[in-house]
Enzyme design. Structure first.
Site, short mmCIF file in Angstrom:
data_model
loop_
_atom_site.label_atom_id
_atom_site.label_comp_id
_atom_site.label_asym_id
_atom_site.label_seq_id
_atom_site.Cartn_x
_atom_site.Cartn_y
_atom_site.Cartn_z
N ASN A 131 -10.26 -0.76 -0.39
CA ASN A 131 -8.79 -0.62 -0.32
C ASN A 131 -8.24 -1.21 -1.54
OD1 ASN A 131 -6.01 -1.01 0.23
ND2 ASN A 131 -6.52 -1.52 2.30
N HIS A 165 -3.68 6.85 2.35
CA HIS A 165 -4.15 5.38 1.78
C HIS A 165 -5.37 5.34 1.86
CE1 HIS A 165 -4.28 1.42 0.98
NE2 HIS A 165 -4.09 1.13 2.16
N CYS A 172 0.97 -1.09 0.08
CA CYS A 172 -0.15 0.07 -0.17
C CYS A 172 0.95 1.03 -0.02
CB CYS A 172 -0.86 -0.04 1.38
SG CYS A 172 -1.87 -1.41 1.21
#
Length: 353
Positions: A309, A278, A124
């Protein structure tokens, strides 16, 4: 013996993001869909994560397909032809081949050959890692323009019945072009890792385990032999996480990293127009906003609500949506921060394209 002086690449003082592109897969997976696979509810998922839907790519759409679509839009937005690229960096942990890299194949598809190309495996934080490297390449004169792509097909590496992470994840791609600027457009990168917590987000098994089972090696102690299609399918490595550990780390440590990025760039929260964290969990995002004491005028990207996500793709996807919905924010200051499996993190203050 005299040493002949050698030439070095000319240094460039300023860099910036010149254009952004995105690709969102066509399949929309709702919370109601997810609840067919796990014992949960739409209300619980919304309250715990903020997610309402997530995009999933069809079986015949690859990481490279998604990266190509996002890259072409970014190149067009930047006004750059692929042949002008001095490097292509692809941040992904879901390209299903150890080699060749997704970046090399993407470079060929775009018509950017013979630009150097390589993949970045930083989960990520991969996009922010890519920005750090692209910024350095342009500064150093090694490349004039660099393509940075964050792309994931996480649906290939999840077990839909897993309650720790599967319901969070979506697919997609975001891309930016980095190049020279007339003024500073990318602040110093603040990045790092903490491998002592590598078990917090992990794969269920290694590919070596899968190989050994497929070749008929005996099962490990306490593990059943794969005697059915379902059991064999379970040999495929999928993602797991220790949610509480990741949540605590993100909430208490990542706001400090974000503040360091502000300090390194010589700006304050008051100077920001946009916050691009993020898209891991809406509660993490909201807590970071509080800890950073972001003023009300700062637009906070919450792309997670519709996209889930998407790991390395989440920040450029959020940037793309922000500028599409709020075009007046073009040219303003944004703080971006990525963090995830490794554990790894990266952050920069940037001027939006």
């Amino acid at each position: 013996m005299s040493i002949t002086a050698i030439k070095q690449a000319p240094l460039r003082e300023h860099t910036r993001i010149l254009g952004v592109g995105a690709y969102r897969p066509e399949i929309i997976v709702t919370n109601e869909d997810v609840c067919q696979w796990i014992d949960s509810s739409d209300e619980w998922i919304r309250q715990r994560t903020g997610i309402v839907t997530r995009h999933r790519a069809p079986r015949d759409v690859s990481v490279i397909d998604m990266a190509e679509a996002a890259s072409r839009e970014a190149l067009a937005a930047a006004g750059i032809d692929a042949s002008q690229l001095g490097a292509v960096l692809v941040s992904t942990v879901t390209h299903p081949h150890a080699t060749p890299s997704a970046a090399a194949q993407l470079t060929d598809r775009l018509g950017a050959t013979p630009a150097p190309a390589y993949d970045i495996s930083a989960a990520c934080a991969g996009y922010c890692y890519g920005i750090a490297q692209a910024d350095a390449l342009v500064h150093a004169g090694t490349a004039e323009y660099v393509l940075v792509v964050g792309v994931e097909k996480l649906s290939d590496f999840i077990d839909n019945s897993d309650r720790t992470i599967s319901f969070l994840l979506g697919d997609g791609a975001g891309a930016v072009v980095i190049g020279p600027g007339e003024a500073a457009g990318i602040g110093p990168s603040v990045w790092g890792s903490d491998g002592s917590k590598h078990e917090a987000i992990r794969m269920t098994r290694s590919l070596l385990d899968t190989r050994d089972f497929s070749l008929g090696a005996p099962a490990a102690d306490g593990e059943a032999e794969p005697d059915s299609d379902a059991a064999r399918q379970s040999l495929w490595p999928t993602m797991r996480q220790d949610g509480p550990t990741v949540f605590r780390w993100a909430v208490w440590e990542m706001a400090k990293v974000a503040q360091r990025a502000l300090d390194a760039a010589g700006v304050s929260a008051e100077d920001l127009a946009v916050f691009l964290p993020h898209q891991a969990n809406i509660r993490i995002i909201d807590e970071m906003v509080k800890q950073l004491k972001l003023p009300d005028h700062v637009y906070v990207a919450r792309d997670i609500v519709d996209a889930g996500n998407t790991s390395a793709a989440s920040i450029p996807l959020a940037m793309h949506r922000t500028l599409k919905e709020q075009p007046e924010l073009s040219g303003t200051l944004a703080l971006q921060i990525g963090f995830g499996a490794g554990l790894v993190f990266g952050a920069q203050v940037v001027v939006l394209p």
